[in-house]
Design a protein around this motif. Structure first.
Motif, PDB file in Angstrom:
ATOM      1  N   ASP A 268      37.868  14.293  48.820  1.00  0.00           N
ATOM      2  CA  ASP A 268      38.162  15.749  48.736  1.00  0.00           C
ATOM      3  C   ASP A 268      37.853  16.313  50.299  1.00  0.00           C
ATOM      4  O   ASP A 268      38.508  17.114  50.723  1.00  0.00           O
ATOM      5  CB  ASP A 268      37.150  16.391  47.690  1.00  0.00           C
TER       6      ASP A 268
ATOM      7  N   THR B 257      42.912  20.565  45.180  1.00  0.00           N
ATOM      8  CA  THR B 257      41.539  20.373  46.093  1.00  0.00           C
ATOM      9  C   THR B 257      41.534  21.573  46.980  1.00  0.00           C
ATOM     10  O   THR B 257      40.280  21.941  47.139  1.00  0.00           O
ATOM     11  CB  THR B 257      41.849  19.056  46.919  1.00  0.00           C
TER      12      THR B 257
ATOM     13  N   ARG C 223      40.566  24.643  44.678  1.00  0.00           N
ATOM     14  CA  ARG C 223      39.051  24.421  44.352  1.00  0.00           C
ATOM     15  C   ARG C 223      38.313  24.671  45.468  1.00  0.00           C
ATOM     16  O   ARG C 223      37.118  25.733  45.467  1.00  0.00           O
ATOM     17  CB  ARG C 223      38.635  23.129  43.896  1.00  0.00           C
ATOM     18  N   TYR C 224      38.645  24.456  46.763  1.00  0.00           N
ATOM     19  CA  TYR C 224      37.513  24.729  47.984  1.00  0.00           C
ATOM     20  C   TYR C 224      37.953  26.197  48.331  1.00  0.00           C
ATOM     21  O   TYR C 224      36.756  26.762  48.560  1.00  0.00           O
ATOM     22  CB  TYR C 224      38.352  23.841  49.168  1.00  0.00           C
TER      23      TYR C 224
ATOM     24  N   GLN D  26      38.395  28.473  46.068  1.00  0.00           N
ATOM     25  CA  GLN D  26      37.663  29.318  45.248  1.00  0.00           C
ATOM     26  C   GLN D  26      36.280  29.410  45.334  1.00  0.00           C
ATOM     27  O   GLN D  26      35.379  30.209  45.168  1.00  0.00           O
ATOM     28  CB  GLN D  26      37.962  28.833  43.829  1.00  0.00           C
ATOM     29  N   LYS D  27      35.676  28.164  45.640  1.00  0.00           N
ATOM     30  CA  LYS D  27      34.116  27.916  45.677  1.00  0.00           C
ATOM     31  C   LYS D  27      33.806  28.826  47.140  1.00  0.00           C
ATOM     32  O   LYS D  27      32.920  29.497  46.902  1.00  0.00           O
ATOM     33  CB  LYS D  27      33.878  26.459  45.997  1.00  0.00           C
ATOM     34  N   ASN D  28      34.636  28.759  48.182  1.00  0.00           N
ATOM     35  CA  ASN D  28      34.330  29.727  49.279  1.00  0.00           C
ATOM     36  C   ASN D  28      34.032  31.148  49.031  1.00  0.00           C
ATOM     37  O   ASN D  28      33.355  31.905  49.767  1.00  0.00           O
ATOM     38  CB  ASN D  28      34.910  29.345  50.358  1.00  0.00           C
ATOM     39  N   ARG D  29      35.210  31.404  48.194  1.00  0.00           N
ATOM     40  CA  ARG D  29      35.375  32.943  47.801  1.00  0.00           C
ATOM     41  C   ARG D  29      34.209  33.447  46.964  1.00  0.00           C
ATOM     42  O   ARG D  29      33.540  34.413  47.160  1.00  0.00           O
ATOM     43  CB  ARG D  29      36.411  33.316  46.978  1.00  0.00           C
ATOM     44  N   SER D  30      33.387  32.519  46.130  1.00  0.00           N
ATOM     45  CA  SER D  30      32.554  32.782  45.200  1.00  0.00           C
ATOM     46  C   SER D  30      31.035  32.893  46.001  1.00  0.00           C
ATOM     47  O   SER D  30      30.399  33.609  45.775  1.00  0.00           O
ATOM     48  CB  SER D  30      32.561  32.060  44.016  1.00  0.00           C
ATOM     49  N   ASP D  31      31.089  31.716  46.985  1.00  0.00           N
ATOM     50  CA  ASP D  31      30.025  31.963  47.918  1.00  0.00           C
ATOM     51  C   ASP D  31      29.930  33.179  48.736  1.00  0.00           C
ATOM     52  O   ASP D  31      28.770  33.665  49.245  1.00  0.00           O
ATOM     53  CB  ASP D  31      30.015  30.903  48.832  1.00  0.00           C
TER      54      ASP D  31
END
Length: 72
Positions: free
Chosen positions: A3, A59, A62-63, A65-70
């Motif tokens: 990933d 992939t 997911r990346y 979405q993870k950055n948005r939540s951070d």
């Protein structure tokens, strides 16, 4: 290709279709190596362009979405 490699190449400017082509080629080469032994000649399946594109898009999603939540 894992990933992290996919994300790095995507950030450098490669498109999803180009990444899918690279991913499919590498994956299918690994399957060919596994199938080269007699014992494992029926193991694994080859990826199509569509399946590789699905993996790449998941992939990247997911990346993102993870950055948005951070950020929140």
């Amino acid at each position: 290709m894992d990933d992290n490699e996919i994300i790095q190449k995507w950030k450098k400017g490669l498109g999803k279709k180009q990444l899918a082509k690279i991913y499919r080629r590498e994956y299918n080469q690994q399957i060919k190596m596994i199938r080269s032994s007699v014992r494992h000649r029926h193991d694994g399946i080859f990826l199509t362009n569509y399946e590789a594109l699905k993996k790449i898009e998941q992939t990247i999603y997911r990346y993102l979405q993870k950055n948005r939540s951070d950020d929140e």
